[in-house]
Design a protein around this motif. Sequence first.
Motif, short mmCIF file in Angstrom:
data_model
loop_
_atom_site.label_atom_id
_atom_site.label_comp_id
_atom_site.label_asym_id
_atom_site.label_seq_id
_atom_site.Cartn_x
_atom_site.Cartn_y
_atom_site.Cartn_z
N SER A 1 1.60 9.24 -6.09
CA SER A 1 2.01 10.63 -5.82
C SER A 1 3.08 11.08 -6.80
O SER A 1 3.04 12.21 -7.30
CB SER A 1 2.53 10.77 -4.40
N ALA A 2 4.04 10.21 -7.09
CA ALA A 2 5.11 10.56 -8.04
C ALA A 2 4.54 10.77 -9.43
O ALA A 2 4.95 11.70 -10.15
CB ALA A 2 6.17 9.45 -8.06
N SER B 1 3.16 14.48 -13.78
CA SER B 1 2.21 15.00 -14.77
C SER B 1 1.97 16.49 -14.58
O SER B 1 1.85 17.24 -15.55
CB SER B 1 0.90 14.21 -14.72
N VAL B 2 1.91 16.95 -13.34
CA VAL B 2 1.75 18.38 -13.08
C VAL B 2 2.99 19.14 -13.58
O VAL B 2 2.87 20.23 -14.15
CB VAL B 2 1.51 18.65 -11.58
N GLY B 3 4.16 18.57 -13.40
CA GLY B 3 5.39 19.21 -13.88
C GLY B 3 5.45 19.31 -15.39
O GLY B 3 5.81 20.36 -15.94
N TRP C 1 0.83 -1.20 0.00
CA TRP C 1 0.00 0.00 0.00
C TRP C 1 0.86 1.25 0.00
O TRP C 1 0.58 2.22 -0.71
CB TRP C 1 -0.92 -0.02 1.22
N MET C 2 1.94 1.23 0.78
CA MET C 2 2.83 2.39 0.84
C MET C 2 3.49 2.65 -0.51
O MET C 2 3.58 3.80 -0.96
CB MET C 2 3.90 2.19 1.92
N PHE C 3 3.97 1.60 -1.17
CA PHE C 3 4.62 1.77 -2.46
C PHE C 3 3.62 2.25 -3.51
O PHE C 3 3.95 3.09 -4.36
CB PHE C 3 5.29 0.48 -2.91
N ARG C 4 2.39 1.72 -3.48
CA ARG C 4 1.38 2.16 -4.45
C ARG C 4 1.05 3.63 -4.26
O ARG C 4 0.93 4.37 -5.23
CB ARG C 4 0.12 1.32 -4.31
N SER C 5 0.90 4.06 -3.02
CA SER C 5 0.57 5.46 -2.78
C SER C 5 1.74 6.37 -3.15
O SER C 5 1.53 7.46 -3.69
CB SER C 5 0.14 5.68 -1.33
N THR C 6 2.96 5.93 -2.91
CA THR C 6 4.13 6.72 -3.30
C THR C 6 4.23 6.83 -4.82
O THR C 6 4.51 7.91 -5.36
CB THR C 6 5.41 6.11 -2.73
#
Length: 88
Positions: A39-40, A45-47, A31-36
Amino acid sequence: MPPIRRLPSFQLSTMEALRQRGYWQYFLFGWMFRSTAASALLLASVGVYGVLSYSVAQRTQEIGVRVALGGRPRGRAEAGGHAGVSGV
């Protein structure tokens, strides 16, 4: 013959429940890796959007001048398109 005693049973569960309790760390780390990763991906995509919009904003005045001077439609499209592809 001695009487049958009923022993108290605590924490009865299936083997599947026991197996899942043993692997909680893997579920948590997954779960932690998926959420990270999500977020990345969002930040990347915003960048990319920010860089492209900045490039277009810089070129908008140039395209307006070309239109005012009677530039060809193809030349206007090329002026905006090449900046996004070549990274200039």
